[in-house]
Design an enzyme around this catalytic site. Structure first.
Site, PDB file in Angstrom:
ATOM      1  N   THR A  31       0.823  -1.215   0.000  1.00  0.00           N
ATOM      2  CA  THR A  31       0.000   0.000   0.000  1.00  0.00           C
ATOM      3  C   THR A  31       0.854   1.260   0.000  1.00  0.00           C
ATOM      4  O   THR A  31       0.436   2.294  -0.533  1.00  0.00           O
ATOM      5  CB  THR A  31      -0.962   0.019   1.197  1.00  0.00           C
ATOM      6  N   GLY A 257       1.878  -4.627  -9.719  1.00  0.00           N
ATOM      7  CA  GLY A 257       0.476  -4.357  -9.416  1.00  0.00           C
ATOM      8  C   GLY A 257       0.275  -3.093  -8.605  1.00  0.00           C
ATOM      9  O   GLY A 257      -0.681  -2.344  -8.819  1.00  0.00           O
ATOM     10  N   ASP A 258       1.184  -2.826  -7.674  1.00  0.00           N
ATOM     11  CA  ASP A 258       1.065  -1.634  -6.827  1.00  0.00           C
ATOM     12  C   ASP A 258       1.189  -0.357  -7.651  1.00  0.00           C
ATOM     13  O   ASP A 258       0.459   0.616  -7.435  1.00  0.00           O
ATOM     14  CB  ASP A 258       2.153  -1.634  -5.749  1.00  0.00           C
TER      15      ASP A 258
END
Length: 304
Positions: A31, A257-258
């Site tokens: 995140t 992906g992040d």
């Protein structure tokens, strides 16, 4: 229009391979990586904050300075005596990565202990981002606290974004993992899963089955990522597909992906259509995986 994005989770000390058998230190975590890439592409009148916990040691000081130096606010990062950031090492083979972790005393495991702090931080934001890793590191009772606040945010009209990012090594029980991921999706307005994770851990036989399962949970928006095959979008009840971008040479797939998530959310927040946002995010992810490490410098990324 000004706004605020808050990402919730664990930032870790990252050790990656360098020349001559040396290791290079940085800071990363799913995140946090998303927050980093969102910050690269959001306009200056948008704030990006991180909600987590660190220790009171020197490496925690360095981590907070690193966040602030990259334009990510730390007002919602707690300092906890006797704890420290977790650490992970990237192992690469033909561009694909695996990891070793050291996180037994990670302060981030306590990030959701105070429900009032969570509520204050989330209420002050327009977009809240969390992941399956966020849920995996928390005690069961704190998972409930975090999800309750995210459900409250969703009900208030905020965009709550969830990347299931399924990592079975972080869970003590596969069924508890699937239940937590499912409840995380119920709390979200936008879910951004990876199809291979859903196939491996939920037994989905097809893309359509993954979409149907999340839609049945009340998820309004979906971006299903499928590596080199691109991404499938479900917005406004309509389904569309965006292909992946061309990659000349894969160096390190860490944060693929992040980075997609961060760039996509930045473009979506500033008024682009989901398809336009996904096309740009695919270009960003393609650039990221042609460099080492989770966080790639702005001058090596597509222009925003």
């Amino acid at each position: 229009m000004a706004g605020r994005l808050i990402a919730i989770g664990e930032c870790m000390v990252e050790l990656m391979q360098a020349e001559g058998g040396l290791m290079r230190k940085s800071f990363a975590g799913d995140t946090f990586n998303t927050a980093y890439y969102a910050r690269q592409y959001l306009p200056a009148d948008w704030s990006v904050d991180y909600l987590s916990a660190v220790g009171t040691d020197m490496i925690s000081d360095e981590m907070l300075a690193f966040m602030e130096g990259h334009g990510i606010g730390t007002a919602h990062v707690q300092r906890i005596e006797g704890r420290a950031p977790g650490l992970y090492m990237i192992h690469l083979k033909d561009g694909e990565r695996s990891f070793s972790y050291w996180r037994s005393v990670s302060a981030a495991k306590l990030l959701a202990r105070d429900g009032d702090r969570l509520r204050t931080a989330i209420e002050a934001s327009d977009i809240a981002v969390f992941s399956g890793i966020t849920l995996a590191i928390l005690p069961a009772e704190d998972v409930g606290t975090l999800l309750a606040e995210l459900r409250r945010a969703r009900a208030a009209g905020k965009r709550v974004v969830f990347d299931p990012n399924i990592r079975p090594r972080l869970w003590d029980d596969a069924e508890r993992m699937r239940t937590a991921i499912t409840e995380g999706a119920r709390a979200a307005t936008l879910v951004m899963p990876s199809l291979d994770d859903e196939t491996a851990h939920f037994g989905d036989a097809s893309l359509e089955e993954t979409i149907g399962r999340y839609r049945a949970l009340g998820v309004e928006e979906l971006v299903v990522k499928d590596g080199g095959k691109g991404a499938t979008l479900v917005f406004g009840g309509e389904t569309s597909h965006v292909p992946s971008a061309e990659v000349r040479r894969i160096v390190d797939t860490t944060s693929a992906g992040d980075s997609f998530n961060g760039a996509f959310l930045a473009r979506l927040a500033t008024g682009e259509s989901p398809r336009e946002a996904a096309r740009f995010a695919a270009d960003v992810a393609a650039a990221v995986i042609q460099h080492h490490g989770a966080l790639v410098a702005k001058d090596r990324l597509p222009n925003g």
